[in-house]
Design a protein around this motif. Structure first.
Motif, short mmCIF file in Angstrom:
data_model
loop_
_atom_site.label_atom_id
_atom_site.label_comp_id
_atom_site.label_asym_id
_atom_site.label_seq_id
_atom_site.Cartn_x
_atom_site.Cartn_y
_atom_site.Cartn_z
N SER A 131 62.14 -0.28 38.14
CA SER A 131 61.47 0.07 36.89
C SER A 131 62.28 1.08 36.11
O SER A 131 62.88 2.00 36.68
CB SER A 131 60.06 0.60 37.17
N HIS A 132 62.32 0.92 34.79
CA HIS A 132 63.03 1.87 33.93
C HIS A 132 62.24 3.15 33.75
O HIS A 132 62.82 4.21 33.48
CB HIS A 132 63.31 1.24 32.57
N PRO A 146 60.37 -2.54 31.11
CA PRO A 146 61.56 -3.33 30.78
C PRO A 146 62.24 -3.93 32.00
O PRO A 146 62.94 -4.94 31.89
CB PRO A 146 62.47 -2.30 30.09
N GLY A 147 62.05 -3.35 33.18
CA GLY A 147 62.66 -3.87 34.40
C GLY A 147 61.85 -4.96 35.09
O GLY A 147 62.29 -5.50 36.10
N GLY A 148 60.68 -5.29 34.56
CA GLY A 148 59.82 -6.30 35.19
C GLY A 148 58.37 -5.91 35.13
O GLY A 148 57.99 -4.93 34.46
N VAL A 149 57.54 -6.66 35.82
CA VAL A 149 56.11 -6.34 35.94
C VAL A 149 55.88 -5.79 37.33
O VAL A 149 56.13 -6.48 38.33
CB VAL A 149 55.23 -7.57 35.68
N PHE A 150 55.39 -4.55 37.41
CA PHE A 150 55.27 -3.85 38.67
C PHE A 150 53.80 -3.64 39.03
O PHE A 150 52.93 -3.62 38.18
CB PHE A 150 55.99 -2.50 38.59
N ARG A 151 53.58 -3.46 40.32
CA ARG A 151 52.24 -3.15 40.81
C ARG A 151 52.35 -2.28 42.05
O ARG A 151 53.19 -2.53 42.92
CB ARG A 151 51.48 -4.43 41.14
#
Length: 278
Positions: A131-132, A146-151
């Motif tokens: 993650s950015h 911006p680096g993806g979808v995180f959880r």
């Protein structure tokens, strides 16, 4: 950290000292760290000792203008944040590998960060492509970045086993997922930097460690993409996902890329140290 060390670190990041330890300031510091301090394992292959002591880490990031891997990057960043007034706790993680198997204990170091405005974040500038921005620690839904979808998810008793080859989670453990795939599992008990010494030693000496088998130097670019030098292969990825690679033919080209694209001055080109598993 003293005031001079803080100022030197902030100059490396290219940011002004924040007035307060807020979530907004943390987001800026986090992104600038990813853009200016590379994720790299060059010390492993240059024969340089990795010492998890605050002064050594700060000297490497500021005076030597180098990067490092998770223990070094998050260790140094955590020291900076604490000096700026944030509440910082070091968390131990284990990285998910093939077939959902977890790595060694103290495989990864991440930061739980409390702010002056009462927020709690999961900060991680030492996982490479991640993650950015910091992730909201208590949020259990999807977090777009911006680096993806995180959880950040509670790791239930059979969370890893359901994926195959994993281990049952400990009480309170958290899984960090990117685009639906588990990246690492965090213990929530605070640790100290010295706790990670065995993990750093293993990753920098064991032939089973992926850091021993390859060279990497990588950072987020100003447009939100990524640039990575892996040995002699230079890979650039745009914010739109467009990807290009080229092979560097000469040592001079390699050293120039380290210098011009990563800000790292080297006297010689690092090469992978070959060791056979015992």
């Amino acid at each position: 950290m003293n005031s001079a060390q803080v100022d030197a670190y902030l100059r490396r990041l290219g940011v002004a000292r924040p007035r307060r330890a807020t979530g907004g300031a943390l987001c800026e510091l986090h992104l600038r760290h990813l853009q200016t301090v590379p994720f790299e394992n060059l010390s492993v292959h240059l024969g340089e000792e990795i010492v998890l002591e605050e002064k050594r880490l700060l000297d490497k990031v500021t005076a030597a203008r180098r990067g490092g891997f998770c223990y070094e990057l998050n260790g140094a960043f955590g020291a900076l944040l604490a000096a700026l007034g944030y509440e910082v706790e070091l968390l131990a993680g284990r990285v998910y590998g093939e077939e959902g198997r977890l790595g060694i204990p103290y495989d990864h170091l991440a930061l739980r960060v409390g702010t002056a405005d009462g927020e709690t974040w999961l900060a991680d500038v030492g996982f490479g492509a991640h993650s950015h921005h910091p992730l909201a620690y208590a949020e259990r839904g999807e977090q777009a970045d911006p680096g993806g979808v995180f959880r950040v998810a509670e790791a239930g008793p059979d969370a890893a086993g359901a994926r195959g080859g994993g281990e049952a989670a400990g009480a309170g453990d958290l899984d960090v997922l990117r685009d639906g795939r588990p990246q690492y599992r965090l213990e929530t008990r605070p640790r100290v930097l010295a706790d990670f010494a065995a993990g750093a030693w293993w990753h920098s000496t064991s032939p089973l460690s992926h850091f021993m088998r390859s060279l990497v130097c990588s950072r987020v670019t100003e447009d939100g993409g990524r640039i990575t030098l892996s040995g002699r292969t230079l890979t650039t990825t745009g914010a739109d996902g467009a990807r290009g690679t080229r092979e560097l033919d000469t040592d001079e080209e390699v050293l120039a890329v380290y210098r011009e694209r990563f800000g790292i001055e080297l006297s010689r080109v690092p090469t992978v140290r070959r060791r056979n598993p015992s």
